[in-house]
Design an enzyme around this catalytic site. Structure first.
Site, PDB file in Angstrom:
ATOM      1  N   THR A   1      -1.978   6.987  10.354  1.00  0.00           N
ATOM      2  CA  THR A   1      -3.009   7.222   9.328  1.00  0.00           C
ATOM      3  C   THR A   1      -3.398   5.948   8.591  1.00  0.00           C
ATOM      4  OG1 THR A   1      -1.390   7.792   7.609  1.00  0.00           O
ATOM      5  CG2 THR A   1      -2.216   9.592   9.001  1.00  0.00           C
TER       6      THR A   1
ATOM      7  N   GLU B   1      -1.959  13.443   2.434  1.00  0.00           N
ATOM      8  CA  GLU B   1      -2.921  13.076   3.481  1.00  0.00           C
ATOM      9  C   GLU B   1      -3.437  14.336   4.190  1.00  0.00           C
ATOM     10  OE1 GLU B   1      -2.989   8.785   4.506  1.00  0.00           O
ATOM     11  OE2 GLU B   1      -1.337   9.531   5.726  1.00  0.00           O
TER      12      GLU B   1
ATOM     13  N   HIS C   1       2.703   8.962   0.572  1.00  0.00           N
ATOM     14  CA  HIS C   1       1.294   8.835   0.190  1.00  0.00           C
ATOM     15  C   HIS C   1       1.089   9.713  -1.034  1.00  0.00           C
ATOM     16  CE1 HIS C   1       0.155   6.920   4.071  1.00  0.00           C
ATOM     17  NE2 HIS C   1       1.163   7.648   4.528  1.00  0.00           N
TER      18      HIS C   1
ATOM     19  N   HIS D   1       8.082   6.755   4.397  1.00  0.00           N
ATOM     20  CA  HIS D   1       7.213   6.256   3.338  1.00  0.00           C
ATOM     21  C   HIS D   1       6.428   7.430   2.779  1.00  0.00           C
ATOM     22  CE1 HIS D   1       4.692   6.173   6.960  1.00  0.00           C
ATOM     23  NE2 HIS D   1       3.741   6.549   6.135  1.00  0.00           N
TER      24      HIS D   1
ATOM     25  N   HIS E   1       6.361  10.966   4.938  1.00  0.00           N
ATOM     26  CA  HIS E   1       6.320  10.804   6.387  1.00  0.00           C
ATOM     27  C   HIS E   1       7.622  10.153   6.856  1.00  0.00           C
ATOM     28  CE1 HIS E   1       1.620  10.667   6.356  1.00  0.00           C
ATOM     29  NE2 HIS E   1       2.100  11.894   6.259  1.00  0.00           N
TER      30      HIS E   1
ATOM     31  N   HIS F   1       0.811  -1.219   0.000  1.00  0.00           N
ATOM     32  CA  HIS F   1       0.000   0.000   0.000  1.00  0.00           C
ATOM     33  C   HIS F   1       0.843   1.267   0.000  1.00  0.00           C
ATOM     34  CE1 HIS F   1       0.495  -1.234   4.251  1.00  0.00           C
ATOM     35  NE2 HIS F   1       0.846   0.029   4.373  1.00  0.00           N
TER      36      HIS F   1
END
Length: 306
Positions: free
Chosen positions: A224, A128, A118, A116, A141, A89
């Protein structure tokens, strides 16, 4: 279907999946049987609590906190080799060296564990956190835990055990050459559990000089992804990192475990529930400078003969 593990919790298994796996909204379909963000509380009850992340940062409602002074970083300049992995993911890189952050009213020293990202779809909105409703293309992050803990499980039992530094990205007309090795490595980890060695990288390399590290927001929140543990001191930096369109699009070439494009890997913003978002004095100075310039411009405009 195998369990999908939170990017924050790897490589330690802290939560077992119950029923169907959790997934992002882009993965939800009649055939998928996975639980999208609106059902994450069925996977982990913490996802339905009141101190959840991410949030929309409303700048005019932020509160100046003079204690939010500049950070002290150690080991951020150290070059290291590490494993970059498609964990189903996100893309995640473990941090095998001792790199710490302190100051900025964190209270304690925190050591870096992993980072990582997003992102959206082909460079579209995908961060996010949002600022005044604006969603950036991507968000980094860098996850830390209190230095005194040896295990992530212990840090997650502490309401301030984890400190995450969040950085936005914006589209630039020129490529960010410091990201070349990183984006090229994505080609080797297209499929879930794919991994490759990322060589000669440093945390400083991820954050260009134009990102003013004294301008940031602070609030108390959560992981999250499930289990959404409310143990995170969030620092979200104001100034975005520039990447060109192709660099941003490269992340959308990764694939989820079912072979579909890994896109829209963000949790929707969560209710603030009365939490105060603080801003650093650096951010306040920047805001004041804008107001001063606006006042001067207005004054000059009024004094001009018509």
């Amino acid at each position: 279907m195998r369990c999908l593990l939170s990017a924050y919790l790897l490589p330690l298994i802290l939560h077992s999946c119950s029923g169907a796996d959790w997934c992002y909204q882009t993965q939800v379909s009649c055939e998928s049987h996975c639980k999208g963000p609106d059902r994450w509380s069925e996977v982990s009850a913490d996802c339905g609590k009141n101190r959840q992340s991410p949030i929309n940062i409303v700048t005019k409602k932020t509160k100046l906190d003079e204690r939010l002074t500049p950070f002290k970083f150690t080991g951020y300049q150290t070059v290291f080799d590490s494993t970059m992995k498609n964990n189903g993911h996100s893309v995640q890189v473990s941090i095998p060296i001792t790199a710490t952050v302190s100051g900025g009213n964190l209270g304690e020293t925190y050591k870096a564990v992993q980072f990582h990202l997003h992102w959206g779809t082909n460079g579209g909105p995908g961060s996010e956190h949002t600022v005044d409703g604006e969603q950036y293309p991507m968000e980094l992050h860098i996850v830390h835990m209190k230095q005194r803990y040896n295990r992530l499980e212990d840090a997650l039992r502490d309401p301030s055990g984890i400190a995450v530094l969040g950085f936005f990205y914006e589209e630039s007309s020129s490529s960010n050459r410091k990201y070349d090795l990183f984006t090229h490595g994505l080609r080797s980890i297209q499929n879930t559990n794919g991994n490759t060695t990322l060589r000669k990288i440093s945390l400083n390399q991820l954050i260009p000089p134009e990102v003013n590290m004294t301008n940031y927001y602070r609030y108390d929140g959560s992981l999250t992804t499930p289990g959404c543990t409310e143990a995170v001191v969030w620092t979200v930096f104001e100034n975005p990192i520039p990447l060109d369109r192709e660099q941003l699009r490269a992340f959308s070439t990764l694939k989820f475990h079912d072979g579909n494009p890994m896109v829209g890997t963000f949790r929707p913003v969560q209710p603030r529930n009365g939490r105060v978002v603080y801003r650093s004095s650096g951010a306040a100075v920047a805001a004041s400078a804008v107001l001063i310039l606006a006042s001067i411009s207005a004054a000059l405009g009024l004094s001009r003969p018509h």
